[in-house]
Design an enzyme around this catalytic site. Sequence first.
Site, PDB file in Angstrom:
ATOM      1  CG  ASP A  31      -7.124   2.501  -0.362  1.00 39.69           C
ATOM      2  OD1 ASP A  31      -5.959   2.431  -0.815  1.00 39.69           O
ATOM      3  OD2 ASP A  31      -7.528   1.826   0.600  1.00 39.69           O
ATOM      4  CG  HIS A  78      -4.354   0.625   4.081  1.00 37.97           C
ATOM      5  ND1 HIS A  78      -3.771  -0.173   3.123  1.00 37.97           N
ATOM      6  CD2 HIS A  78      -5.338   1.332   3.442  1.00 37.97           C
ATOM      7  CE1 HIS A  78      -4.362   0.043   1.954  1.00 37.97           C
ATOM      8  NE2 HIS A  78      -5.327   0.955   2.112  1.00 37.97           N
ATOM      9  CB  CYS A  81      -0.968  -0.011   1.169  1.00 39.30           C
ATOM     10  SG  CYS A  81      -0.178  -0.238   2.754  1.00 39.30           S
TER      11      CYS A  81
END
Lengths: 305, 646
Positions: free
Chosen positions: B463, B447, B403
Amino acid sequence: MPYRHVTRLLEAASQIILGKEHELRLALTCAIARGHLLIEDVPGVGKTTLAHVMARLIGLQFQRIQFTSDLLPADIIGVSVFDRDSSTFRFHPGPVFAQLILADEVNRATPKTQSALLEAMEEHQVTADGQTLPLPEPFFVIATQNPVDQIGTFPLPESQLDRFLMRIRLGYPDRAAERALLMGEDRRSVLERREPVIGPQDLLDLQRTARGLTVTDRLIDYVHALVVSTRRNGELTAGLSPRAGLGLLSAARAWALVDGRDHVLPEDVQAVFPHVAGHRLHLAADGRPAPAETLHRMIEAVALN
Amino acid sequence: MRAEAHGTAERWLLATGLLTVMPHALHLPAWLIAACAVLLATYGWLGRQPHAQPPRVLLLLVAAGIAAGIRLHYEHLFGKDPGVALLAALLCLKLLEGRGARDVRVAVLLAFFLQLGLFFYNQTPAVAALALAGTLAATATLLALHRPRAPVREHLRTAALLLAQAAPFMLVLFVLFPRVQGPLWGLPADAHSAVSGLTDTMSPGSISELSLSDDIAFRAEFAGPPPPPAQRYWRGPVLTEFDGRTWHLLRPTFDTAPAYRPDGPVYEYRLTLEPHNRRWLLALDYADAGLGGVRYASDFQLFAERPVRSRARFTVRSRPQAAVGLAESEAVLAAATRLPAQGNPRTHALAGELATGNPSPQQVLQRALDHFRGGAYTYTLSPPLLETDPIDGFLFDTREGFCEHFAGSFVFLMRAAGVPARVVTGYQGGEINPVDGAMVVRQSNAHAWAEVWLPSEGWRRIDPTAEAAPMRIESGLSASLREGDPRPLLMRSGFSWLRQFRHRWEALANDWNQWVLGYNPDRQRDLLERLGFADADWRMLTMLMSAAASVLAAALFGWAFIRRRHADPLDRAWQTFCAKTARRGLARQPWEGPADFARRLAAAFPAQAAELGRIAHDYAQLRYRSPGTPADVRALSQRIRRLTLS
């Protein structure tokens, strides 16, 4: 005075069997409690002499049965023999018809023969040819047994061991006693010259006196607690039976009498406990009879107020 | 020379040593644990050999060797860690050196201290259970010293009874002893040491490292139903500054209320944050106003007034659909478009393509998202290393990342195309513990995502990871990883029983944390207020403590007294007698009858043998012969009262 009998008897006995006052007391206790005695030890430490001494000093009719592997029940109880004159069977009583029986090396006979004697011990009578014949009174059996790990023996099963009120060991004499033994006269010849110090009737009196000794509730509680603690002990295969409990109490009474008291103290119970319980309790770990230190631990685990 | 083989007390001592030293294996160096094991084994072995005792010189040499080893390992001999290590070694050596009851007592005291030392490292219920087992064994050792022939079960039973009798006093002390702020057991030095968790920077690899940890980051207990998985974004540090490789926190400005108008559906939850030694807090986007002791940063982070060094608990209301940043300041937007002058030329070129034809920021965003969707990017925990120009390397060469790669590159791309954007780190997801219904968020949920500023709607959460690997957000980390990637243990298939167990354990641990470890000055004050003692200061607490302890002690004494009152007067007289002789150094053994005891007394006090014998005899007569009249019993107890042993 029954107690005088005790002291005279013990005094006389300890002149013949040296350095074994405690064991003599225990043997007498067993006789007074109307129990039978098992002596377990290696040969030659005086097991047989002890039986002779008791018989001689109390003036009991004595019979010795040497147990061997070919001994038959009839050799103990007796046989019926056909009498040609009267054309009937006549019973010839065996050696069991005596007041003190020495069953020497009881574990050398077959279980069948052993059980013939043990039945007689329990019932105080024998049955032969459908006839029940009472045994004389007092009736006291001293059985000797060599340690079970010797070869050619039939160790007594636990149920038969229960018929012996007490088991003792004689052990080797101490230094002084053994020196005296080596230097002195043969014990047998000393014994043969001795006259009885009491009679069979005196033993019966002692037995009756012991049964009448005072036992308080608190002492019954203590005996009960001790018996129950053996049943709760994880080290053992099984605890003491109610019969063993009764035996413990009557042995304690007899011990109190031998000690010259008319009442029973916890100390009396503690004194006889290892000898009453020792052959009845077995270790769960290896099946051996409970050793002395385990028995002492059991005593120490039950608190007295 | 030791006269005989080990008795019960020595065997108990060996068990105490094992139960005390072995739990320390969790933090002591392996060589030291091995040395302790060898020493304890030697002690056990020597116990089977009568007349065996190791030579003192050898013990001294071993002690010196171990001390030198500890000095080498920790580089000094002072402080908590070497101290505990030394104590553990000394306990094992003390067993070998011990010769009598006094040494056993010393060893037991050492063991008690070492059991306390366990809590320096860890305060979980498991450690408490281990310490309790050790305490029980140590207490039994002391009992075995006094009654060596009693059965082992008896020792254990009495020790358990003693500890049970101590429990109410322990509870009083726990509840009433004045509390200090801060962790109960952590020493100051520990509280600042490294704790795994988010940091205030992000570079490739920093979050994927966390992803393998099953440690709990925080727990949230929702008052109503929890938000759907796609809305579980727990906001942590917002990273605005970029130096070409690493993203940094920009020093935010603070306010006492959030800089947005909270509206939309609300989720209320109680959050228990594990200590991470940082000031920021974690909360679902976007926290409502009204949190006590919390400051609201201009980039919507929450900050505590001081670093979170003990478990923090606060109740938050969050509104995931609030619109934020509609009127953002120029300075913030300028910071959110700043890029290093050099590097990543291919990304700059791509941004130029996205911005051709003067599109609106929305269109640029759409094009960038299309690029991420169609770019054949792979989500993986073990991406290849990136050297210079990491953004270029990821976007055009390796195309494999975690991520932080996706978020960092996306923000870079947006900035290069002139759209203000920034990286937000935190946690995404969370799992409901079926045992107590709380949501557990672990370090593996760490994250990073992006926030893009659009003039019409303010900051919008984007995202990029979700574009490349939608499963990450919908179903969690495990479903989105490639076959063969390393996974946190709890996420591996075939470990469902482990997960079940872990759920139960964590629920228990949470209760423990809340009620035992979390019992801080505030909770103490609350509890006392509810009991009717408002504003209790230390004097009040001391008074309460003494009062409670007195009541407890009085209750115990009362109980013992009633038992004694109910006892028979003869028993009482005999107990008095036994207590008297015990004070003069001769105690009756519990199993000892009056005649045996009298014999021992006569030997110990020859001058008074007659009187002592008479008392014991009278007691034996009354107890075991005939009960006698109450007057007889009174006469005996008077005789006992008058008795003075010289």
